[in-house]
Design a protein around this motif. Structure first.
Motif, PDB file in Angstrom:
ATOM      1  N   PRO A   1      -4.579  -3.236   9.565  1.00  0.00           N
ATOM      2  CA  PRO A   1      -4.996  -2.443  10.732  1.00  0.00           C
ATOM      3  C   PRO A   1      -5.350  -1.020  10.314  1.00  0.00           C
ATOM      4  O   PRO A   1      -4.707  -0.442   9.434  1.00  0.00           O
ATOM      5  N   GLU A   2      -6.362  -0.459  10.946  1.00  0.00           N
ATOM      6  CA  GLU A   2      -6.848   0.872  10.578  1.00  0.00           C
ATOM      7  C   GLU A   2      -5.753   1.934  10.685  1.00  0.00           C
ATOM      8  O   GLU A   2      -5.683   2.845   9.858  1.00  0.00           O
ATOM      9  N   GLU A   3      -4.866   1.798  11.668  1.00  0.00           N
ATOM     10  CA  GLU A   3      -3.795   2.783  11.833  1.00  0.00           C
ATOM     11  C   GLU A   3      -2.887   2.816  10.608  1.00  0.00           C
ATOM     12  O   GLU A   3      -2.422   3.889  10.206  1.00  0.00           O
ATOM     13  N   PHE A   4      -2.617   1.659  10.029  1.00  0.00           N
ATOM     14  CA  PHE A   4      -1.767   1.603   8.840  1.00  0.00           C
ATOM     15  C   PHE A   4      -2.487   2.191   7.633  1.00  0.00           C
ATOM     16  O   PHE A   4      -1.897   2.922   6.844  1.00  0.00           O
ATOM     17  N   VAL A   5      -3.759   1.863   7.494  1.00  0.00           N
ATOM     18  CA  VAL A   5      -4.550   2.412   6.388  1.00  0.00           C
ATOM     19  C   VAL A   5      -4.567   3.929   6.500  1.00  0.00           C
ATOM     20  O   VAL A   5      -4.339   4.646   5.524  1.00  0.00           O
ATOM     21  N   GLN A   6      -4.814   4.415   7.700  1.00  0.00           N
ATOM     22  CA  GLN A   6      -4.857   5.855   7.967  1.00  0.00           C
ATOM     23  C   GLN A   6      -3.553   6.513   7.546  1.00  0.00           C
ATOM     24  O   GLN A   6      -3.547   7.507   6.810  1.00  0.00           O
ATOM     25  N   THR A   7      -2.442   5.968   7.962  1.00  0.00           N
ATOM     26  CA  THR A   7      -1.137   6.550   7.641  1.00  0.00           C
ATOM     27  C   THR A   7      -0.854   6.499   6.148  1.00  0.00           C
ATOM     28  O   THR A   7      -0.451   7.497   5.545  1.00  0.00           O
ATOM     29  N   LEU A   8      -1.100   5.348   5.531  1.00  0.00           N
ATOM     30  CA  LEU A   8      -0.724   5.168   4.129  1.00  0.00           C
ATOM     31  C   LEU A   8      -1.590   5.970   3.164  1.00  0.00           C
ATOM     32  O   LEU A   8      -1.090   6.477   2.159  1.00  0.00           O
ATOM     33  N   ILE A   9      -2.876   6.105   3.444  1.00  0.00           N
ATOM     34  CA  ILE A   9      -3.719   6.887   2.534  1.00  0.00           C
ATOM     35  C   ILE A   9      -3.376   8.373   2.633  1.00  0.00           C
ATOM     36  O   ILE A   9      -3.384   9.096   1.635  1.00  0.00           O
TER      37      ILE A   9
ATOM     38  N   LEU B   1       0.812  -1.222   0.000  1.00  0.00           N
ATOM     39  CA  LEU B   1       0.000   0.000   0.000  1.00  0.00           C
ATOM     40  C   LEU B   1       0.846   1.272   0.000  1.00  0.00           C
ATOM     41  O   LEU B   1       0.369   2.330  -0.387  1.00  0.00           O
ATOM     42  N   SER B   2       2.089   1.166   0.413  1.00  0.00           N
ATOM     43  CA  SER B   2       2.942   2.360   0.421  1.00  0.00           C
ATOM     44  C   SER B   2       3.302   2.797  -0.994  1.00  0.00           C
ATOM     45  O   SER B   2       3.809   3.898  -1.200  1.00  0.00           O
ATOM     46  N   ASN B   3       3.030   1.959  -1.975  1.00  0.00           N
ATOM     47  CA  ASN B   3       3.282   2.304  -3.382  1.00  0.00           C
ATOM     48  C   ASN B   3       2.100   3.011  -4.037  1.00  0.00           C
ATOM     49  O   ASN B   3       2.199   3.434  -5.183  1.00  0.00           O
ATOM     50  N   ILE B   4       0.981   3.129  -3.335  1.00  0.00           N
ATOM     51  CA  ILE B   4      -0.217   3.749  -3.897  1.00  0.00           C
ATOM     52  C   ILE B   4      -0.154   5.247  -3.593  1.00  0.00           C
ATOM     53  O   ILE B   4      -0.367   5.665  -2.457  1.00  0.00           O
ATOM     54  N   LEU B   5       0.189   6.018  -4.607  1.00  0.00           N
ATOM     55  CA  LEU B   5       0.366   7.461  -4.451  1.00  0.00           C
ATOM     56  C   LEU B   5      -0.513   8.197  -5.449  1.00  0.00           C
ATOM     57  O   LEU B   5      -0.758   7.705  -6.549  1.00  0.00           O
TER      58      LEU B   5
END
Length: 170
Positions: free
Chosen positions: A91-99, A62-66
């Motif tokens: 985890p929601e925290e990761f989704v939150q950070t990455l988006i 997901l870190s590649n989705i920019l």
């Protein structure tokens, strides 16, 4: 159970009795005499079932989705959500950070996100609503007046639109 020293026929029979549900139906649907050896049945089995299996992507994917520079915010959010489904157990925290990290720098949304101390996922989506409305309004304006879209002013459609706007101003 170790099957290294077991004859091929015994391996085939062992496989047949250990299969369940879908695999058992597949095995029973094989034409009689179509499999002549253990290597043949094992490769046929693996080819059939591994080809149908969907593997989930790692969380780091997901870190590649920019958001691209000229990409509309709605397009970026849709893209992120499409890719999110490829990752299991996020985890929601990761989704939150990455988006949030994926929002293109220097956009108004990015600037507003930078000014906030702690942005929850709910807060992020609430902020994006405002920018999505603006984006939608700008798209509607550019449909009615193509010269506002930033496209080349020498296109035939833009020339016609500019004349219409000029005539309306008089």
């Amino acid at each position: 159970m170790e099957l290294h020293q077991v004859f091929d026929l015994a391996k085939c029979r062992y496989l047949a009795v250990t299969l369940t549900a879908h695999a058992k139906r597949w095995f029973r649907s094989l034409p009689a005499g179509s499999v002549g050896s253990w290597p043949q049945i094992s490769s046929t089995f693996l080819r059939h079932f591994q080809a149908n299996r969907k593997f989930s992507m790692p969380l780091s994917y997901l870190s590649n989705i920019l958001q691209d520079r000229a990409e509309p915010l709605q397009s970026y959010i849709d893209k992120f959500h499409r890719e999110l489904h490829k990752v299991a157990h996020t985890p929601e925290e990761f989704v939150q950070t990455l988006i949030i990290v994926g929002v293109h720098p220097q956009t108004d949304l990015w600037k507003e996100l930078q000014s906030e101390d702690d942005v929850s996922l709910t807060r992020f989506y609430n902020l994006t609503k405002k920018y999505l409305r603006i984006e939608s309004s700008m798209a509607a304006l550019s449909r009615h007046n193509p010269s506002l879209s930033g496209s080349a002013p020498n296109s035939r459609e833009n020339k016609r639109a500019n004349r219409r706007w000029a005539n309306n101003d008089q």
